[in-house]
Design an enzyme around this catalytic site. Structure first.
Site, mmCIF file in Angstrom:
data_model
loop_
_atom_site.group_PDB
_atom_site.id
_atom_site.type_symbol
_atom_site.label_atom_id
_atom_site.label_comp_id
_atom_site.label_asym_id
_atom_site.label_seq_id
_atom_site.Cartn_x
_atom_site.Cartn_y
_atom_site.Cartn_z
ATOM 1 N N HIS A 117 18.089 40.239 -0.324
ATOM 2 C CA HIS A 117 19.040 39.733 -1.400
ATOM 3 C C HIS A 117 20.303 39.636 -0.828
ATOM 4 C CE1 HIS A 117 16.255 40.279 -5.119
ATOM 5 N NE2 HIS A 117 15.839 39.194 -4.613
ATOM 6 N N HIS B 157 14.463 31.771 -0.826
ATOM 7 C CA HIS B 157 14.229 33.260 -0.936
ATOM 8 C C HIS B 157 13.382 33.754 0.130
ATOM 9 C CE1 HIS B 157 13.724 37.037 -3.490
ATOM 10 N NE2 HIS B 157 12.140 36.639 -3.272
ATOM 11 N N ARG C 105 6.452 50.173 -8.840
ATOM 12 C CA ARG C 105 6.681 48.456 -8.789
ATOM 13 C C ARG C 105 7.963 48.299 -7.812
ATOM 14 N NH1 ARG C 105 6.735 44.277 -14.011
ATOM 15 N NH2 ARG C 105 7.565 42.464 -12.794
#
Ligand code: GLY
Length: 372
Positions: free
Chosen positions: A262, A275, A251
């Site tokens: 980020h 984002h 994942r």
């Protein structure tokens, strides 16, 4: 509008928790039938924003009521500021006042904030009740609504309080994207490009072949294209989540572009840049690192830059402090045993995860996409 057949994508999980993601347009009647035939209670509480209630909630509620549900709305103010424990506590109080029972259902009608909040409340109310996702942003349709990551922010960081808790279904209705601002639609496209790079080269080729139509950022007239972009992305995420629900390994590839992305997003103060805009430059920076580590060819970076540029993304952010970005990355949840983890492409559609990227190379890659 040409009607495109809906696509149903399985998320396969153990313990009777498997569910389908349905992708198509004008799906509300279909959703009401699904909920009723699957005995998801008698009362349905819709968590949404006031504007979305007006745009889509009333229409959805009328379909649900026709199917025999009692429907209530809980309106939540827009923005990341609503994703906190105070809001969770207030929502729990209201559910208790309504006497919602365990077999009843919460429905998240909104973007990532609504989805994360609804899922988390569903995971703890009466030790867990049903919830379904009806994501209304591209970002939420192709990423946040799938895979059961739910939660809220804490003053010490984003998404620090939460649970893995899977929905009963996800309905990605791309007709609701027509009212989404174009910048938000573009932001979601960064995640679609991400799936192309990490595991779906045919999807990446499809984006390139339809670049002009996609860059118009209009759903009308391009239904088949958007159906394909969304359903392929959902299928990729479904496979990854099915194989590694709790992010012990595979994942992690979904974080391609997110390590530096980020950091930039945090440094720009959440909200300064969308984002997906940060993920876009994060993908460029990660690909730069991959080239410097002899993992992939320069041509991959050139292609990625051309594609993102054609979609209207900024490839370079001015006025961002690179040291602050680096520090913000170190505070991120993706740091494991003090080491930054990077998802690095090896060719189109394939990546590796590495935690041995030298700090100097990380700083060099940050400098490639930002400038003080
Ligand atoms: N957005 C990354 C994940 O769901 O794992």
């Amino acid at each position: 509008m040409t009607h495109i057949a809906k696509r149903s994508i399985p998320v396969s999980l153990n313990g009777n928790r498997s569910y389908s993601i349905v992708v198509g347009s004008d799906l509300f009647s279909n959703l009401a039938t699904f909920l009723w035939t699957n005995s998801l209670g008698k009362t349905l509480v819709v968590f949404t924003h006031p504007n979305l209630k007006y745009l889509y909630g009333e229409n959805l509620a009328s379909k649900l009521k026709k199917s025999g549900f009692n429907v209530s709305f809980f309106e939540i103010p827009e923005g990341e500021g609503s994703k906190n424990l105070t809001q969770v506590s207030a929502l729990l109080d209201k559910l208790l006042d309504l006497k919602l029972e365990r077999q009843d259902t919460l429905l998240a009608l909104g973007g990532g904030v609504i989805g994360d909040l609804t899922g988390f409340v569903a995971s703890i109310y009466l030790r867990g009740i049903n919830f379904v996702q009806v994501p209304t942003t591209l970002l939420a349709q192709v990423d946040a609504s799938i895979g059961g990551k739910t939660g809220v922010n804490h003053p010490k960081g984003k998404n620090l309080i939460g649970a893995f808790y899977q929905p009963k279904t996800v309905y990605c209705d791309f007709s609701v994207l027509k009212t989404l601002p174009q910048s938000e639609l573009r932001s979601g496209l960064a995640e679609v490009v991400k799936y192309g790079v990490i595991r779906n080269a045919p999807l990446y080729n499809f984006i390139q072949e339809n670049l002009i139509a996609i860059s118009e950022l209009k759903i009308d007239g391009h239904d088949a294209i958007w159906q394909h972009l969304i359903s392929e992305s959902c299928a990729d995420k479904a496979v990854v989540v099915s194989e590694d629900e709790r992010e012990s390994d595979l994942r992690g590839i979904l974080n391609f572009g997110h390590t530096i992305g980020h950091g930039i997003e945090a440094e720009c103060g959440y909200g300064g840049r969308l984002h997906g805009e940060c993920v876009a430059v994060g993908m460029i920076a990660a690909t730069y690192i991959a080239i410097k580590m002899n993992l992939c060819a320069q041509s991959l970076l050139e292609s990625l830059k051309e594609t993102l540029d054609a979609l209207g993304f900024d490839l370079y952010f001015k006025g961002v402090d690179s040291d602050a970005v680096f520090e913000a990355m170190r505070l991120d949840k993706k740091v494991k045993s003090g080491k930054l983890r990077f998802v690095l492409p090896t060719r189109m559609g394939a990546v590796v995860i590495r935690d041995n990227v030298p700090d100097d190379l990380v700083k060099e890659a940050i400098a490639v996409v930002i400038g003080e």
